[in-house]
Design a protein around this motif. Structure first.
Motif, PDB file in Angstrom:
ATOM      1  N   LYS A 148      34.303  41.937  20.586  1.00 55.65           N
ATOM      2  CA  LYS A 148      33.203  40.496  19.661  1.00 55.65           C
ATOM      3  C   LYS A 148      32.611  41.305  19.475  1.00 55.65           C
ATOM      4  CE  LYS A 148      35.504  35.889  21.353  1.00 55.65           C
ATOM      5  NZ  LYS A 148      35.223  34.555  22.068  1.00 55.65           N
ATOM      6  N   THR A 149      31.528  42.076  19.787  1.00 53.67           N
ATOM      7  CA  THR A 149      30.451  42.581  19.497  1.00 53.67           C
ATOM      8  C   THR A 149      30.060  43.535  18.841  1.00 53.67           C
ATOM      9  OG1 THR A 149      30.412  44.011  20.935  1.00 53.67           O
ATOM     10  CG2 THR A 149      29.115  41.620  21.669  1.00 53.67           C
ATOM     11  N   MET A 150      31.844  44.103  18.840  1.00 57.43           N
ATOM     12  CA  MET A 150      31.988  44.855  17.004  1.00 57.43           C
ATOM     13  C   MET A 150      32.548  44.906  16.436  1.00 57.43           C
ATOM     14  SD  MET A 150      32.660  48.682  19.546  1.00 57.43           S
ATOM     15  CE  MET A 150      33.866  47.733  20.794  1.00 57.43           C
ATOM     16  N   GLY A 151      33.655  43.602  15.964  1.00 54.27           N
ATOM     17  CA  GLY A 151      34.829  43.581  15.371  1.00 54.27           C
ATOM     18  C   GLY A 151      34.408  41.949  14.870  1.00 54.27           C
ATOM     19  N   ARG A 152      35.205  41.310  14.279  1.00 59.24           N
ATOM     20  CA  ARG A 152      35.214  39.948  13.386  1.00 59.24           C
ATOM     21  C   ARG A 152      36.679  39.630  14.002  1.00 59.24           C
ATOM     22  NH1 ARG A 152      34.346  37.612   7.719  1.00 59.24           N
ATOM     23  NH2 ARG A 152      32.112  38.467   7.811  1.00 59.24           N
ATOM     24  N   ARG A 153      37.789  39.933  13.241  1.00 61.42           N
ATOM     25  CA  ARG A 153      38.279  39.489  13.468  1.00 61.42           C
ATOM     26  C   ARG A 153      39.440  40.541  14.575  1.00 61.42           C
ATOM     27  NH1 ARG A 153      38.141  39.965   8.541  1.00 61.42           N
ATOM     28  NH2 ARG A 153      37.631  38.099   6.960  1.00 61.42           N
ATOM     29  N   ILE A 154      39.858  39.588  16.608  1.00 59.04           N
ATOM     30  CA  ILE A 154      40.490  40.353  17.385  1.00 59.04           C
ATOM     31  C   ILE A 154      42.045  40.007  17.536  1.00 59.04           C
ATOM     32  CG2 ILE A 154      39.267  41.298  19.852  1.00 59.04           C
ATOM     33  CD1 ILE A 154      37.108  41.603  17.260  1.00 59.04           C
ATOM     34  N   LEU A 155      42.383  41.022  17.031  1.00 61.25           N
ATOM     35  CA  LEU A 155      44.600  40.809  17.944  1.00 61.25           C
ATOM     36  C   LEU A 155      44.510  41.524  19.072  1.00 61.25           C
ATOM     37  CD1 LEU A 155      47.225  39.235  16.783  1.00 61.25           C
ATOM     38  CD2 LEU A 155      47.080  41.156  15.722  1.00 61.25           C
ATOM     39  N   HIS A 156      45.398  40.055  19.891  1.00 64.51           N
ATOM     40  CA  HIS A 156      46.184  41.659  21.507  1.00 64.51           C
ATOM     41  C   HIS A 156      47.158  41.445  21.109  1.00 64.51           C
ATOM     42  CE1 HIS A 156      47.688  40.813  25.504  1.00 64.51           C
ATOM     43  NE2 HIS A 156      47.100  41.984  25.429  1.00 64.51           N
ATOM     44  N   THR A 157      47.612  43.129  20.400  1.00 68.55           N
ATOM     45  CA  THR A 157      49.001  43.411  20.070  1.00 68.55           C
ATOM     46  C   THR A 157      49.866  43.262  21.138  1.00 68.55           C
ATOM     47  OG1 THR A 157      48.803  45.243  20.232  1.00 68.55           O
ATOM     48  CG2 THR A 157      47.538  44.536  18.259  1.00 68.55           C
ATOM     49  N   GLY A 158      49.358  43.421  22.413  1.00 69.27           N
ATOM     50  CA  GLY A 158      50.662  42.794  23.579  1.00 69.27           C
ATOM     51  C   GLY A 158      50.453  44.277  24.475  1.00 69.27           C
ATOM     52  N   GLU A 159      50.665  44.885  25.303  1.00 69.05           N
ATOM     53  CA  GLU A 159      50.770  46.077  26.171  1.00 69.05           C
ATOM     54  C   GLU A 159      49.964  47.334  25.437  1.00 69.05           C
ATOM     55  OE1 GLU A 159      51.473  44.856  29.537  1.00 69.05           O
ATOM     56  OE2 GLU A 159      51.894  43.381  28.946  1.00 69.05           O
ATOM     57  N   LEU A 160      49.794  48.135  26.307  1.00 65.70           N
ATOM     58  CA  LEU A 160      49.107  49.504  26.374  1.00 65.70           C
ATOM     59  C   LEU A 160      50.084  50.604  24.671  1.00 65.70           C
ATOM     60  CD1 LEU A 160      46.918  50.918  27.371  1.00 65.70           C
ATOM     61  CD2 LEU A 160      48.198  52.151  28.438  1.00 65.70           C
ATOM     62  N   GLY A 161      48.930  50.854  24.334  1.00 62.85           N
ATOM     63  CA  GLY A 161      49.869  51.266  23.554  1.00 62.85           C
ATOM     64  C   GLY A 161      50.565  50.478  21.939  1.00 62.85           C
ATOM     65  N   SER A 162      50.537  49.492  22.221  1.00 61.43           N
ATOM     66  CA  SER A 162      51.690  48.827  20.275  1.00 61.43           C
ATOM     67  C   SER A 162      50.529  48.412  19.748  1.00 61.43           C
ATOM     68  CB  SER A 162      51.532  47.141  21.092  1.00 61.43           C
ATOM     69  OG  SER A 162      49.734  46.334  22.046  1.00 61.43           O
ATOM     70  N   ALA A 163      48.850  48.960  20.295  1.00 62.25           N
ATOM     71  CA  ALA A 163      47.916  48.407  19.388  1.00 62.25           C
ATOM     72  C   ALA A 163      47.271  50.105  18.360  1.00 62.25           C
ATOM     73  CB  ALA A 163      46.895  48.497  19.608  1.00 62.25           C
ATOM     74  N   SER A 164      48.121  51.333  18.882  1.00 58.96           N
ATOM     75  CA  SER A 164      48.284  52.240  18.264  1.00 58.96           C
ATOM     76  C   SER A 164      49.087  52.657  17.457  1.00 58.96           C
ATOM     77  CB  SER A 164      48.255  53.480  19.354  1.00 58.96           C
ATOM     78  OG  SER A 164      46.782  53.704  20.267  1.00 58.96           O
ATOM     79  N   MET A 165      50.028  51.802  17.967  1.00 61.77           N
ATOM     80  CA  MET A 165      51.394  51.508  16.751  1.00 61.77           C
ATOM     81  C   MET A 165      51.002  51.327  15.785  1.00 61.77           C
ATOM     82  SD  MET A 165      54.078  50.676  15.427  1.00 61.77           S
ATOM     83  CE  MET A 165      54.516  48.913  16.037  1.00 61.77           C
ATOM     84  N   LEU A 166      50.237  49.563  15.975  1.00 64.39           N
ATOM     85  CA  LEU A 166      50.357  49.134  14.717  1.00 64.39           C
ATOM     86  C   LEU A 166      49.057  49.972  13.586  1.00 64.39           C
ATOM     87  CD1 LEU A 166      50.562  45.829  16.112  1.00 64.39           C
ATOM     88  CD2 LEU A 166      51.915  46.783  14.199  1.00 64.39           C
ATOM     89  N   LYS A 167      48.139  50.627  14.354  1.00 61.82           N
ATOM     90  CA  LYS A 167      47.057  51.123  13.484  1.00 61.82           C
ATOM     91  C   LYS A 167      47.741  52.076  12.573  1.00 61.82           C
ATOM     92  CE  LYS A 167      43.618  52.734  12.587  1.00 61.82           C
ATOM     93  NZ  LYS A 167      42.373  52.056  11.365  1.00 61.82           N
ATOM     94  N   VAL A 168      48.697  53.047  13.280  1.00 55.85           N
ATOM     95  CA  VAL A 168      49.165  54.185  12.113  1.00 55.85           C
ATOM     96  C   VAL A 168      50.117  53.480  11.437  1.00 55.85           C
ATOM     97  CG1 VAL A 168      50.968  55.724  12.289  1.00 55.85           C
ATOM     98  CG2 VAL A 168      49.292  55.670  13.930  1.00 55.85           C
TER      99      VAL A 168
END
Length: 322
Positions: A148-168
């Motif tokens: 929260k100190t670095m970003g405004r909207r924080i989304l928990h995307t699921g298990e490890l690796g899921s955020a990287s897939m969605l970012k790509v």
């Protein structure tokens, strides 16, 4: 919480600046000593190496240009990882690589999160950027105040690796929009349309996109500067294509986008600014896609706001809150 930050480039330098601005006890590391010195001048401490950083910090963030760079740093940090330590990977990387490195951290007793950002360097600079976070829920709750100190909207995307897939995936969409915007602007110019009017028509219509209201502006200004280069686009689109191939999805647009940027790199160099992919069409038509009144770079004019967790529509967490 004592935080370490490795990688002070276009994105990392801005994210680490948000940490400092919000009073986080921060130690930094980068191959470029000038970037380290600039962070120290703002209140950070400097580490000599990645092992020292992990040893002395509760959480270490990496924001690096390639999966190979993240792997090299992880090999240095791994002997210092133990119970209670957290590794946060904020680089744009391959899902499988985030999972592989994260598994090493977890096996050593630590916690791992892949948490790339999205929304442009101008929003990273103000703390208004979005952050995806892939990890177990308990770890997410631990690191949410830091995110929260670095970003405004924080989304928990699921298990490890899921955020990287969605970012790509989101970077792929932004690239498709960039190429489509380039084609639309050049076609409008060729047809005799005023480009200022064209910009506004797209902005207020169903054809609008985040890419248009950011990248089209610096295209029309002529600076073409969004602090992102063609080689990085090629890496991200290539990662998206790899995900599709691993999952047997017969994509049609993605391979064409890869070819377009391969051609752009061959013509203009891999460190050419990514919006200059429009030069392929400018060169082919002899047209100059410029218009008055647009800025040379994007600036976030929204005031910095406290970050908050985004709850996916229809999720059990939304239903529980109701």
């Amino acid at each position: 919480m004592k935080v370490g930050f490795i990688g002070l480039g276009n994105v990392g330098g801005k994210l680490s600046g948000s940490l400092l601005r919000n009073g986080i006890d921060l130690t930094v590391l980068d191959l470029n000593r000038d970037l380290v010195d600039a962070a120290v001048a703002k209140g950070a401490s400097a580490a000599e190496n990645a092992a020292e950083l992990m040893r002395n910090c509760d959480a270490v963030i990496t924001c690096l240009p390639s999966p190979a760079a993240s792997d090299a740093v992880m090999q240095e940090m791994l002997p210092e990882i133990k119970e209670g330590k957290i590794w946060l990977e904020m680089s744009t990387t391959d899902q499988a690589e985030a999972e592989r490195l994260g598994a090493m951290v977890i096996a050593a007793g630590g916690a791992a999160v892949d948490c790339p950002v999205s929304g442009g360097c101008h929003r990273a600079d103000t703390g208004n950027i979005s952050i995806f976070a892939g990890c177990d829920r308990a770890t997410f709750d631990r690191i949410l105040p830091l995110l929260k100190t670095m970003g405004r909207r924080i989304l928990h995307t699921g298990e490890l690796g899921s955020a990287s897939m969605l970012k790509v995936l989101t970077n792929y969409l932004a690239t498709v929009h960039l190429v489509a915007n380039a084609e639309a602007l050049v076609t409008a110019k060729a047809a005799g349309m005023d480009l200022n009017t064209t910009y506004e028509a797209i902005k207020i219509s169903s054809g609008n996109s985040f890419s248009h209201v950011t990248e089209s502006q610096v295209i029309l200004n002529g600076s073409r500067d969004i602090s992102f280069t063609m080689d990085l686009v090629k890496k991200d689109v290539g990662l998206f294509q790899s995900i599709a191939e691993r999952n047997d999805v017969p994509l049609e647009i993605s391979p064409l986008i890869c070819q377009i940027f391969d051609d752009g790199i061959e013509r203009y160099g891999d460190r050419e600014l990514s919006p200059n992919i429009i030069r392929r069409l400018e060169d082919a038509t002899g047209l100059s896609i410029l218009a008055p009144g647009f800025p040379p770079e994007m600036l976030d004019d929204e005031p910095e706001e406290a970050g908050y967790e985004v709850i996916p529509q229809g999720s059990s967490r939304v239903q529980a809150a109701e």
